[in-house]
Design a protein around this motif. Structure first.
Motif, mmCIF file in Angstrom:
data_model
loop_
_atom_site.group_PDB
_atom_site.id
_atom_site.type_symbol
_atom_site.label_atom_id
_atom_site.label_comp_id
_atom_site.label_asym_id
_atom_site.label_seq_id
_atom_site.Cartn_x
_atom_site.Cartn_y
_atom_site.Cartn_z
ATOM 1 N N VAL A 160 23.190 34.743 4.183
ATOM 2 C CA VAL A 160 24.429 34.004 3.940
ATOM 3 C C VAL A 160 24.036 32.587 3.546
ATOM 4 C CG1 VAL A 160 26.565 33.117 4.973
ATOM 5 C CG2 VAL A 160 25.728 35.393 5.612
ATOM 6 N N TRP A 171 28.567 35.098 1.734
ATOM 7 C CA TRP A 171 27.665 36.231 1.916
ATOM 8 C C TRP A 171 26.937 36.485 0.598
ATOM 9 C CZ3 TRP A 171 28.286 41.060 -0.606
ATOM 10 C CH2 TRP A 171 27.389 42.064 -0.199
ATOM 11 N N SER A 173 22.903 42.160 1.834
ATOM 12 C CA SER A 173 22.485 42.813 3.065
ATOM 13 C C SER A 173 21.519 43.940 2.756
ATOM 14 C CB SER A 173 23.693 43.379 3.811
ATOM 15 O OG SER A 173 24.633 42.385 4.141
ATOM 16 N N ARG A 229 20.095 47.550 4.680
ATOM 17 C CA ARG A 229 20.249 48.453 5.815
ATOM 18 C C ARG A 229 18.873 48.828 6.378
ATOM 19 N NH1 ARG A 229 24.063 50.028 1.997
ATOM 20 N NH2 ARG A 229 26.219 49.832 2.682
ATOM 21 N N GLN A 271 23.078 45.718 -0.685
ATOM 22 C CA GLN A 271 24.318 45.325 -1.337
ATOM 23 C C GLN A 271 24.219 43.837 -1.638
ATOM 24 O OE1 GLN A 271 27.027 47.039 -2.152
ATOM 25 N NE2 GLN A 271 26.822 48.981 -1.061
ATOM 26 N N ASN A 273 25.018 43.669 9.415
ATOM 27 C CA ASN A 273 25.374 44.027 8.055
ATOM 28 C C ASN A 273 26.864 43.880 7.804
ATOM 29 O OD1 ASN A 273 25.441 45.218 5.473
ATOM 30 N ND2 ASN A 273 25.807 47.225 6.344
ATOM 31 N N GLU A 274 27.638 43.848 8.836
ATOM 32 C CA GLU A 274 29.093 43.748 8.704
ATOM 33 C C GLU A 274 29.510 42.385 9.212
ATOM 34 O OE1 GLU A 274 30.146 48.453 9.001
ATOM 35 O OE2 GLU A 274 29.981 47.325 10.856
ATOM 36 N N TYR A 275 29.594 42.198 10.505
ATOM 37 C CA TYR A 275 29.676 40.823 10.998
ATOM 38 C C TYR A 275 28.267 40.398 11.374
ATOM 39 C CZ TYR A 275 29.383 42.576 15.785
ATOM 40 O OH TYR A 275 28.973 43.173 16.923
ATOM 41 N N PHE A 276 28.071 39.086 11.469
ATOM 42 C CA PHE A 276 26.722 38.546 11.585
ATOM 43 C C PHE A 276 26.509 38.059 13.007
ATOM 44 C CE2 PHE A 276 26.628 39.523 7.339
ATOM 45 C CZ PHE A 276 27.689 38.940 6.671
ATOM 46 N N TYR A 281 33.856 32.850 13.413
ATOM 47 C CA TYR A 281 32.642 32.103 13.660
ATOM 48 C C TYR A 281 32.977 30.654 13.958
ATOM 49 C CZ TYR A 281 30.555 36.095 11.293
ATOM 50 O OH TYR A 281 30.189 37.374 10.951
ATOM 51 N N GLN A 335 36.025 36.029 8.640
ATOM 52 C CA GLN A 335 35.256 36.820 7.676
ATOM 53 C C GLN A 335 35.707 38.269 7.764
ATOM 54 O OE1 GLN A 335 31.656 38.344 8.990
ATOM 55 N NE2 GLN A 335 31.674 39.704 7.214
ATOM 56 N N TYR A 361 35.070 42.303 6.888
ATOM 57 C CA TYR A 361 34.003 43.243 6.569
ATOM 58 C C TYR A 361 34.577 44.656 6.411
ATOM 59 C CZ TYR A 361 33.780 43.454 11.754
ATOM 60 O OH TYR A 361 34.063 43.540 13.092
ATOM 61 N N TRP A 380 31.682 41.159 1.368
ATOM 62 C CA TRP A 380 32.207 40.486 2.561
ATOM 63 C C TRP A 380 32.609 39.074 2.154
ATOM 64 C CZ3 TRP A 380 32.340 44.984 3.931
ATOM 65 C CH2 TRP A 380 31.331 45.780 4.474
ATOM 66 N N PHE A 386 34.517 35.168 3.348
ATOM 67 C CA PHE A 386 34.887 34.238 4.390
ATOM 68 C C PHE A 386 36.122 33.438 3.993
ATOM 69 C CE2 PHE A 386 31.151 34.240 7.187
ATOM 70 C CZ PHE A 386 30.173 34.806 6.397
#
Lengths: 116, 107
Positions: free
Chosen positions: A35, A45, A48, A50, A59, A100-103, B36, B89, B91, B96, B98
């Protein structure tokens, strides 16, 4: 813990590779992301990767797709961000993140400045 | 891309106040939403995920609610450590995205 390195000043059109080393968790079990944050701006973002269970698929945001590549070395616990054809608008702090989705956890960030 | 819009951009409040930040999505993100906190000069840290699940270790004065396109982050009693910028954010769908951030400052 996550620690980024490799940032610095680079001319437009050149390349730079960022590294992010991990500790304190089983790196291979988690997807990782990058990010960035332009100076004084919000969060964006970038991309990412996997886990190998999901073939390490990646992605990317449209703004970096085709120029940036994320890879990982599970044996060393490192995730990389290869940045090619850099533009002035790529300037910012680059954060390595777990998830990968939220950080879930963030490194301290490394500053990349693209300027002639 | 799903656009995330936060309001207000800046929020001035007193210590002990109840603070509410709103995040609206341009289409439904179901409940795939995180919040966040970013203190100046530091990296962001996640407070809430899946719209309302508090990350372990985050003070219970933080709470999240909402689903679909409208979400809120509430701080029940503003503390000095809470002076920061907050981001939502989504997802649910790549990429993704923000929100632009809400800066919480002292009145």
């Amino acid at each position: 813990h996550l620690g980024e390195s490799g940032g610095g000043l680079v001319r437009p059109g050149r390349s730079l590779r960022l590294s992010c080393t991990s500790s304190g968790f089983t790196f291979a079990d988690f997807p990782m992301s990058w990010v960035r944050q332009a100076p004084g701006k919000g969060l964006e973002w970038i991309g990412s990767i996997r886990t190998q269970f999901w073939r390490g698929t990646t992605q990317y945001a449209a703004s970096v797709r085709g120029r940036f590549t994320i890879s990982r070395d599970d044996s060393a616990g490192i995730v990389y961000l290869q940045m090619n054809s850099l533009k002035t608008e790529d300037t910012g702090i680059y954060y390595c993140t777990k998830g990968n989705e939220y950080f879930d956890f963030w490194g301290q960030g490394t500053l990349v400045t693209v300027s002639s | 891309d799903i656009q995330m819009t936060q309001s207000p951009p800046t929020l001035s409040a007193s210590l002990g106040d109840r603070v509410t930040i709103t995040c609206r999505a341009s289409e439904s993100v179901i409940d795939w939403l995180a919040w966040y906190q970013q203190i100046p000069g530091a990296a962001p840290k996640v407070l809430i995920y899946k719209a309302s699940t508090l990350k372990p270790g985050v003070p219970s004065r933080f709470s999240g609610s909402g689903s679909g396109t409208e979400f809120t982050l509430t701080i029940s009693s503003l503390q000095p450590d809470d002076l920061a910028t907050y981001y939502c954010q989504q997802y649910n769908k790549y990429p993704w995205t923000f929100g632009q951030g809400t800066k919480v400052e002292l009145k």
